[in-house]
Scaffold this motif. Structure first.
Motif, PDB file in Angstrom:
ATOM      1  N   LEU A  16       0.837  -1.121  -0.111  1.00  0.00           N
ATOM      2  CA  LEU A  16      -0.046  -0.108  -0.163  1.00  0.00           C
ATOM      3  C   LEU A  16       0.683   1.311  -0.117  1.00  0.00           C
ATOM      4  N   THR A  17       2.126   1.274   0.531  1.00  0.00           N
ATOM      5  CA  THR A  17       2.844   2.317   0.518  1.00  0.00           C
ATOM      6  C   THR A  17       3.537   2.428  -0.735  1.00  0.00           C
ATOM      7  N   LEU A  18       3.922   1.408  -1.343  1.00  0.00           N
ATOM      8  CA  LEU A  18       4.354   1.619  -2.909  1.00  0.00           C
ATOM      9  C   LEU A  18       3.254   2.179  -3.511  1.00  0.00           C
ATOM     10  N   SER A  19       1.942   1.781  -3.451  1.00  0.00           N
ATOM     11  CA  SER A  19       0.946   2.417  -4.202  1.00  0.00           C
ATOM     12  C   SER A  19       0.580   3.921  -4.243  1.00  0.00           C
ATOM     13  N   SER A  20       1.006   4.346  -2.860  1.00  0.00           N
ATOM     14  CA  SER A  20       0.726   5.693  -2.486  1.00  0.00           C
ATOM     15  C   SER A  20       1.808   6.548  -3.085  1.00  0.00           C
ATOM     16  N   ARG A  21       2.957   6.058  -3.463  1.00  0.00           N
ATOM     17  CA  ARG A  21       4.075   6.798  -3.858  1.00  0.00           C
ATOM     18  C   ARG A  21       4.478   6.631  -5.239  1.00  0.00           C
ATOM     19  N   ALA A  22       3.653   5.784  -6.188  1.00  0.00           N
ATOM     20  CA  ALA A  22       3.908   5.575  -7.347  1.00  0.00           C
ATOM     21  C   ALA A  22       3.365   6.552  -8.270  1.00  0.00           C
ATOM     22  N   GLU A  23       3.508   6.585  -9.630  1.00  0.00           N
ATOM     23  CA  GLU A  23       3.220   7.626 -10.483  1.00  0.00           C
ATOM     24  C   GLU A  23       2.549   6.995 -11.672  1.00  0.00           C
ATOM     25  N   VAL A 357      -1.339  -6.934  -4.872  1.00  0.00           N
ATOM     26  CA  VAL A 357      -0.763  -6.515  -6.048  1.00  0.00           C
ATOM     27  C   VAL A 357      -1.686  -6.372  -7.219  1.00  0.00           C
ATOM     28  N   LEU A 358      -2.585  -6.989  -7.391  1.00  0.00           N
ATOM     29  CA  LEU A 358      -3.640  -6.863  -8.370  1.00  0.00           C
ATOM     30  C   LEU A 358      -4.339  -5.778  -8.270  1.00  0.00           C
ATOM     31  N   LEU A 359      -4.909  -5.206  -7.034  1.00  0.00           N
ATOM     32  CA  LEU A 359      -5.257  -3.996  -6.832  1.00  0.00           C
ATOM     33  C   LEU A 359      -4.572  -2.956  -7.229  1.00  0.00           C
ATOM     34  N   ILE A 360      -3.427  -2.881  -6.739  1.00  0.00           N
ATOM     35  CA  ILE A 360      -2.257  -1.742  -6.974  1.00  0.00           C
ATOM     36  C   ILE A 360      -2.220  -1.527  -8.415  1.00  0.00           C
ATOM     37  N   SER A 361      -1.944  -2.688  -8.982  1.00  0.00           N
ATOM     38  CA  SER A 361      -1.357  -2.842 -10.545  1.00  0.00           C
ATOM     39  C   SER A 361      -2.733  -2.416 -11.534  1.00  0.00           C
ATOM     40  N   SER A 362      -3.841  -2.606 -10.843  1.00  0.00           N
ATOM     41  CA  SER A 362      -5.051  -2.248 -11.826  1.00  0.00           C
ATOM     42  C   SER A 362      -5.419  -0.795 -11.600  1.00  0.00           C
ATOM     43  N   VAL A 363      -4.988  -0.119 -10.346  1.00  0.00           N
ATOM     44  CA  VAL A 363      -5.292   1.458 -10.255  1.00  0.00           C
ATOM     45  C   VAL A 363      -4.131   1.768 -11.369  1.00  0.00           C
ATOM     46  N   TRP A 364      -2.677   1.433 -11.299  1.00  0.00           N
ATOM     47  CA  TRP A 364      -1.639   1.910 -12.123  1.00  0.00           C
ATOM     48  C   TRP A 364      -2.227   1.899 -13.621  1.00  0.00           C
ATOM     49  N   LEU A 365      -2.848   0.490 -14.028  1.00  0.00           N
ATOM     50  CA  LEU A 365      -3.247   0.203 -15.534  1.00  0.00           C
ATOM     51  C   LEU A 365      -4.228   1.561 -15.841  1.00  0.00           C
ATOM     52  N   VAL A 366      -5.238   1.845 -14.879  1.00  0.00           N
ATOM     53  CA  VAL A 366      -6.296   2.787 -15.379  1.00  0.00           C
ATOM     54  C   VAL A 366      -5.650   4.216 -15.257  1.00  0.00           C
ATOM     55  N   GLU A 367      -4.877   4.391 -14.407  1.00  0.00           N
ATOM     56  CA  GLU A 367      -4.219   5.770 -14.407  1.00  0.00           C
ATOM     57  C   GLU A 367      -3.322   5.985 -15.644  1.00  0.00           C
ATOM     58  N   ARG A 368      -2.631   4.789 -16.080  1.00  0.00           N
ATOM     59  CA  ARG A 368      -1.620   5.305 -17.169  1.00  0.00           C
ATOM     60  C   ARG A 368      -2.484   4.958 -18.432  1.00  0.00           C
ATOM     61  N   ALA A 369      -3.353   4.054 -18.405  1.00  0.00           N
ATOM     62  CA  ALA A 369      -4.120   3.954 -19.684  1.00  0.00           C
ATOM     63  C   ALA A 369      -5.163   5.196 -20.103  1.00  0.00           C
ATOM     64  N   PHE A 370      -5.664   5.931 -19.221  1.00  0.00           N
ATOM     65  CA  PHE A 370      -6.341   7.041 -19.242  1.00  0.00           C
ATOM     66  C   PHE A 370      -5.844   8.451 -18.847  1.00  0.00           C
ATOM     67  N   ASN A 371      -4.665   8.428 -18.766  1.00  0.00           N
ATOM     68  CA  ASN A 371      -3.689   9.624 -18.114  1.00  0.00           C
ATOM     69  C   ASN A 371      -4.385  10.164 -16.978  1.00  0.00           C
ATOM     70  N   LEU A 372      -4.859   9.366 -15.893  1.00  0.00           N
ATOM     71  CA  LEU A 372      -5.455  10.125 -14.755  1.00  0.00           C
ATOM     72  C   LEU A 372      -4.541   9.868 -13.466  1.00  0.00           C
ATOM     73  N   ARG A 373      -4.842  10.362 -12.427  1.00  0.00           N
ATOM     74  CA  ARG A 373      -4.137  10.171 -11.174  1.00  0.00           C
ATOM     75  C   ARG A 373      -5.204   9.752  -9.899  1.00  0.00           C
ATOM     76  N   ILE A 374      -5.384   8.700 -10.014  1.00  0.00           N
ATOM     77  CA  ILE A 374      -6.297   8.128  -8.813  1.00  0.00           C
ATOM     78  C   ILE A 374      -5.713   8.353  -7.493  1.00  0.00           C
ATOM     79  N   ILE A 375      -4.581   7.639  -7.400  1.00  0.00           N
ATOM     80  CA  ILE A 375      -3.754   7.937  -6.170  1.00  0.00           C
ATOM     81  C   ILE A 375      -2.740   9.153  -6.141  1.00  0.00           C
ATOM     82  N   SER A 376      -2.922   9.838  -5.222  1.00  0.00           N
ATOM     83  CA  SER A 376      -1.981  11.331  -5.119  1.00  0.00           C
ATOM     84  C   SER A 376      -0.615  10.911  -4.625  1.00  0.00           C
ATOM     85  N   SER A 377       0.596  11.605  -4.909  1.00  0.00           N
ATOM     86  CA  SER A 377       1.649  11.526  -4.243  1.00  0.00           C
ATOM     87  C   SER A 377       1.757  11.794  -2.899  1.00  0.00           C
TER      88      SER A 377
END
Length: 377
Positions: A16-23, A357-377
């Protein structure tokens, strides 16, 4: 609390810490290119428009597109922000910083503002002590990449290492090689999607499927052989595409590559929860590793490698990546092997870790594919 519960809790906390720090895009970097001049140094500083917009708001109409007119209108603001974020000192004292013209340049991950910059120092300067503070207040993973010549190794400035001595003289080949090894190690240790992918591959490594359930592998050598096959396949694959991409023989859009890497982590986690690929995990690791090689290449693509240093730089960077991966394997594999016989690990630890892992990577996928930022830095 029992040991397995502490392990699961710690694993989830780290994930969860990694998810909050990822871009949602390639790691945020700026590029400072310097060359010696009388009484100091001069060069160019490239800063991503998306980063400038996050920091000082240059997208005036908030349409998520920075136009040339908006960039020009914010020029004095950009230079003021840049001046406050970078200082240089020589042996004789603090250097003055002057910014010249500003242009727009394109890197692998988007458009950057390119600022002509000069440091004028008291006395002759053979080296500069740089202090770098750009963007750290809003992005803890941001890096400043400093180059002084095509033959010199890059210097990375990070939130935890904001100061560096930058030599304005030529650097020997061996020093440059080891500097790139350190860059590769830093990349894998801060490349959270690569770490999560490797973690997803390791979680079931000491288990096998029999009659629809997980069963512990009997011996450590058997586990080690399987892990070596998987990691070797991943290494060979990402080395191939890293070399092709770094040599500019194959090029893929950054947004596609980063989205595809996130999707590869999703697939690895799903395979742990609903096993489809079992005995041929090494083949899946090879196929997905081809994508990750393009991701690794993004770190090198904007450094402007010279033909004379290309092979040395590529080999040093790749060696650093492998050392980083080996460290992760040596850390996780003994723990996973020790827990493999526990029904709680099989029924709870593995599914929960894979689900995280699935939850975090799914958030990344949506963020990257649609140029969004769901989880802030």
């Amino acid at each position: 609390m029992s040991s397995w519960r502490r392990l699961v809790s710690a694993t989830l906390l780290v994930l969860l810490t990694l998810s909050s720090r990822a871009e949602a895009h390639k790691a945020s970097d700026s590029y400072l290119f310097l060359e010696t001049k009388t009484g100091g140094a001069s060069g160019r500083w490239d800063i991503a428009l998306r980063d400038l917009d996050d920091a000082i708001g240059i997208d005036r109409n908030a349409d998520r597109q920075v136009t040339w007119g908006e960039l020009q209108a914010a020029e004095s603001q950009i230079k003021g922000y840049a001046r406050a974020s970078l200082t240089a000192t020589s042996a004789a004292g603090r250097c003055s910083t002057t910014f010249g013209r500003m242009a727009a340049v394109v890197h692998s991950d988007g458009t950057y503002a390119a600022l002509d910059v000069a440091f004028t120092c008291p006395g002759a300067a053979e080296s500069l002590r740089l202090r770098y503070d750009l963007l750290f207040a809003i992005d803890a993973q941001h890096r400043g990449v400093v180059r002084t010549s095509a033959a010199a190794p890059p210097i990375l400035l990070t939130k935890s290492s904001r100061e560096a001595e930058v030599s304005l003289r030529a650097t020997g080949g061996l020093a440059a090689f080891w500097a790139m090894v350190r860059v590769g190690m830093d990349h894998i240790l801060h490349g959270y999607d690569h770490l999560l992918f490797l973690t997803a591959l390791l979680l079931p490594s000491a288990l096998r499927r029999e009659s629809g359930r997980w069963v512990a592998v009997a011996t450590f050598p058997a586990v080690l052989r399987d892990v070596l096959r998987v990691v070797t396949a991943f290494t060979i694959a990402h080395s191939l595409t890293l070399g092709l991409s770094a040599a500019h023989l194959v090029s893929l859009p950054s947004r596609f590559v980063e989205s595809a890497i996130a999707f590869s982590v999703v697939l690895a986690a799903l395979n742990n929860l609903f096993p489809l690929v079992r005995s041929e995990r090494w083949l899946a690791a090879f196929c997905l590793g081809l994508l990750h090689g393009f991701g690794f290449a993004a770190t090198l693509s904007d450094i402007d490698l010279s033909p004379a240093t290309f092979v040395r730089t590529l080999f040093g960077f790749n060696l650093g990546v492998e050392i980083g991966q080996l460290g992760v394997v040596l850390l996780l594999l003994p723990i996973i092997y020790g827990l493999r016989g526990s029904r709680r690990y099989q029924r709870l630890g593995l599914p929960l870790g894979s689900a995280a892992v699935l939850l975090i990577s799914s958030v990344w996928l949506v963020e990257r594919a649609f140029n969004l930022r769901i989880i802030s830095s």
